[in-house]
Design a protein around this motif. Structure first.
Motif, mmCIF file in Angstrom:
data_model
loop_
_atom_site.group_PDB
_atom_site.id
_atom_site.type_symbol
_atom_site.label_atom_id
_atom_site.label_comp_id
_atom_site.label_asym_id
_atom_site.label_seq_id
_atom_site.Cartn_x
_atom_site.Cartn_y
_atom_site.Cartn_z
ATOM 1 N N GLN A 270 0.821 -1.206 0.000
ATOM 2 C CA GLN A 270 0.000 0.000 0.000
ATOM 3 C C GLN A 270 0.858 1.260 0.000
ATOM 4 N N ALA A 273 2.326 1.716 -3.446
ATOM 5 C CA ALA A 273 1.296 2.191 -4.364
ATOM 6 C C ALA A 273 0.971 3.662 -4.118
ATOM 7 N N SER A 278 -1.208 5.917 -6.619
ATOM 8 C CA SER A 278 -2.202 6.739 -5.927
ATOM 9 C C SER A 278 -2.626 6.047 -4.649
ATOM 10 N N GLU A 280 -5.523 6.108 -3.540
ATOM 11 C CA GLU A 280 -6.879 5.607 -3.743
ATOM 12 C C GLU A 280 -6.901 4.124 -4.101
ATOM 13 N N LEU A 281 -5.746 3.588 -4.483
ATOM 14 C CA LEU A 281 -5.674 2.176 -4.864
ATOM 15 C C LEU A 281 -5.525 1.241 -3.678
ATOM 16 N N LEU A 284 -8.332 -1.187 -3.225
ATOM 17 C CA LEU A 284 -8.364 -2.085 -4.380
ATOM 18 C C LEU A 284 -7.310 -3.172 -4.242
ATOM 19 N N ILE A 285 -6.118 -2.783 -3.801
ATOM 20 C CA ILE A 285 -5.039 -3.755 -3.588
ATOM 21 C C ILE A 285 -5.455 -4.784 -2.543
#
Length: 311
Positions: A270, A273, A278, A280-281, A284-285
């Motif tokens: 995280q 990323a 970003s 914001e991912l 999602l990760i």
């Protein structure tokens, strides 16, 4: 006794390594990122004491974390309390919440318990948003103390979080290897059978909620000094609930090392990323990795390692 002494020596070595890293004066962002990863080690370990060992999935992680943070805010506003007092107070207040919620909700099971803990987070966030003394919905700025060790307060908080992570993992390891851990394991596998065998299930569950709440509150107590601006949406961030669940599941919920592995791997991914793509991912990760592990390795990395070694 030999195993306990060995664990303490390893813990002290990790703390000493953290202090050595703090004295290197490397890129300041590494301390910011290291703090977050270590914070998730504490959070994931705390969640696993109840959710992994006992099998009670807790979605109220943000409530306990934020309560520790806002307890610190109150003490900073009131008496400018030093950090050790903030850590102790944040942990105790969250432990009391865990004990109280335990009495009210632990007779619920499965999804009903999870929904109750989620409702706790929503109710507590609503209360904080309407409490002007701690900034309400607008938030509150916090001034860091002057003259911190290592010349930088974030570096100092990094070393503090190293010690907190070592403490949380040491306690989790002790619980796992004690009769408490065996009782929680029996409770997780079949609560009715455990009760018939004389396992004090209610007392064990109350113990687990209290200890889990304590470490979640301790993880949240340094948060005001870390961000210097505390507002409900950041303290009650959904990331804490999702990561607290995902990290132990990825690492393995039945052993103390699983949450550590999951927190380090997922937390590092995280942070990378955040810097390269970003922030914001992040969720999602977590979602993608969690789905992969649920399908391919439902027992986590530690369970996968045991299976491979068994072959």
């Amino acid at each position: 006794m030999r195993h306990t002494a060995g664990t303490l020596l390893v813990g002290l070595a990790v703390v000493a390594a953290g202090i050595a890293v703090a004295m290197l004066r490397v890129n300041p962002y590494l301390y910011f990122a290291g703090y977050v990863i270590l914070q998730y080690v504490v959070i994931a370990t705390a969640w696993n004491i109840l959710g992994g060992y006992g099998g009670y999935v807790n979605f109220g992680t943000p409530a306990f974390f934020a309560l520790g943070a806002y307890t610190a805010v109150v003490l900073i506003q009131w008496i400018r309390a030093p950090l050790p007092v903030l850590l102790l107070a944040g942990g105790l207040v969250s432990a009391l919440l865990g004990l109280g919620i335990g009495y009210l909700t632990l007779r619920l099971r499965g999804v009903f318990f999870s929904i109750a803990t989620l409702a706790l987070s929503i109710v507590l966030q609503t209360m904080i948003m309407n409490w002007d003394y701690v900034g309400g919905s607008r938030g509150l700025s916090v001034l860091r103390p002057s003259g911190p060790p290592f010349g930088n307060y974030v570096v100092f908080l990094f070393t503090v979080m190293v010690a907190l992570a070592v403490g949380a993992v040491t306690v989790a390891r002790f619980i796992e290897r004690s009769w408490i851990g065996r009782g929680l394991s029996a409770l997780r596998d079949n609560e009715e059978a455990a009760e018939c065998m004389g396992v004090p299930t209610l007392r064990l569950k109350l113990f687990a909620t209290t200890v889990s709440g304590f470490f979640l509150g301790v993880a949240g107590a340094p948060f005001p000094y870390y961000v210097t601006y505390v507002e409900p949406s950041s303290a009650f961030n959904l990331d804490y609930a999702v990561n607290a669940l995902a990290m132990p599941m990825i690492g393995g919920t039945t052993t103390w090392i699983g949450p550590v592995i999951g927190a380090v791997l997922l937390g590092t991914a995280q942070q990378v990323a955040t810097v390269t793509i970003s922030s914001e991912l992040n969720l999602l990760i977590v979602g993608v990795v969690l789905v992969l592990f649920v399908v391919l390795a439902p027992e986590g990395i530690t369970g996968l390692a045991r299976r491979l070694m068994g072959r």
